[in-house]
Design an enzyme around this catalytic site. Structure first.
Site, PDB file in Angstrom:
ATOM      1  CB  ILE A  99      -0.873   0.194   1.269  1.00 52.89           C
ATOM      2  CG1 ILE A  99      -1.986  -1.209   1.280  1.00 52.89           C
ATOM      3  CG2 ILE A  99      -1.768   1.492   1.240  1.00 52.89           C
ATOM      4  CD1 ILE A  99      -2.783  -1.327   2.272  1.00 52.89           C
ATOM      5  N   GLY A 148       5.934   4.680   5.191  1.00 52.33           N
ATOM      6  CA  GLY A 148       5.619   5.865   6.121  1.00 52.33           C
ATOM      7  C   GLY A 148       6.623   5.774   7.288  1.00 52.33           C
ATOM      8  N   GLY A 149       6.374   6.653   8.354  1.00 58.83           N
ATOM      9  CA  GLY A 149       7.269   6.681   9.309  1.00 58.83           C
ATOM     10  C   GLY A 149       7.435   5.588  10.110  1.00 58.83           C
ATOM     11  CG  MET A 150       4.454   3.813  12.387  1.00 62.23           C
ATOM     12  SD  MET A 150       2.687   3.497  12.758  1.00 62.23           S
ATOM     13  CE  MET A 150       3.000   1.557  13.311  1.00 62.23           C
ATOM     14  CG  ASP A 169       1.893  11.801  14.219  1.00 58.77           C
ATOM     15  OD1 ASP A 169       2.155  12.995  13.859  1.00 58.77           O
ATOM     16  OD2 ASP A 169       2.195  10.873  13.367  1.00 58.77           O
ATOM     17  CE  LYS A 215      -0.298   1.474   9.402  1.00 58.69           C
ATOM     18  NZ  LYS A 215      -0.639   2.870  10.040  1.00 58.69           N
TER      19      LYS A 215
END
Length: 267
Positions: A86, A89-91, A203, A109
């Protein structure tokens, strides 16, 4: 076409009174040289090796028979079968996956390698994920499970068929007031239930709010995204804290309160 011109040139030269003229001879020689060059080019093209058919090449998306070796995308994690990537990102990376036992689609994730390699950070991250997993609400993206496999940590989230609010805002430029109020109502309810359970988001911003196909807003990454970004910042000595515009003043000093989420909502 070049071959068809040769008889015509030779015939004209032969019919010229007094024998062939120098110009006609040059034309014949040029025609012969052009024919030889043309045949050589054709032979050169025929001996070149052909490229393999598209079906035999490695898939560009990194998902397929050799997916484990292309782009580092796993074929399966536990019982979940990876469908596609998908985004990132930051994670870490986010995959769309299939849960064959329950027959539903989920979002996986994968935590960044920097976080998974540090035992202290890893355990703190997992502890916060366990707390978030008990947070259930219609306007909050649910966390179903936490998996550890092959040295990686995966969070199993509810799959939302929609777009981040940030993408909706960028595509539409302006959202009508009535729709804005409705979306904010969903987000405020999600933040309120989290605060009642003593959980801060820390966040909150449009990219962490999903708008599904039916127009409902769902908040995701309660606490987890901020924990991941702050951990990466400490380890790499770089600023990975995200969009500063949505951070309350006290967050820049390492403090977060309920008012910090309310500040982000106002922005």
């Amino acid at each position: 076409e070049r071959a068809s011109l040769r008889p015509l040139v030779i015939e004209e030269a032969a019919q010229t009174p007094g024998g062939p003229r120098p110009l006609a001879v040059l034309a014949v020689v040029a025609s012969l040289l052009a024919a030889v060059y043309w045949l050589g080019m054709r032979r050169g093209r025929t001996v070149q090796p052909r490229k393999p058919p598209a079906a035999a090449r490695a898939p560009a998306s990194g998902v397929g028979p050799d997916a484990a070796a292309v782009g580092g995308t796993p074929q399966a994690v536990g019982k979940y079968r990876i469908l596609s990537t998908i985004g990132r990102g930051g994670m870490g990376e986010v995959f769309a996956a299939d849960d064959p036992l329950l027959g539903r689609k989920v979002a996986l994730k994968r935590m960044r390698a920097e976080l998974a390699s540090e035992p202290g950070i890893r355990e703190r991250f997992l502890q916060e994920a366990r707390i978030i997993s008990h947070l259930t609400h219609p306007y909050i993206v649910s966390l179903y499970d936490v998996l550890e496999e092959g040295g990686d940590v995966y969070l199993v989230f509810e799959f939302i068929d929609g777009k981040p609010l940030s993408t909706v805002m960028a595509e539409r430029r302006r959202i009508p007031m009535a729709e804005t109020v409705r979306l904010m109502n969903y987000v405020c309810q999600a933040v309120d239930i989290a605060h009642r359970n003593r959980i801060l988001h820390r966040d909150l911003k449009p990219s962490n709010i999903m708008v599904d196909a039916n127009g409902f807003a769902k908040v995701m990454d309660f606490g987890i995204a901020r924990e991941a970004k702050e951990s990466v910042s400490r380890m790499t000595h770089t600023d990975s804290s995200g969009t500063l515009a949505y951070m309350a003043p006290e967050q820049h000093m390492g403090q977060s309160h309920r008012a910090s989420d309310v500040y982000a909502l106002g922005v």
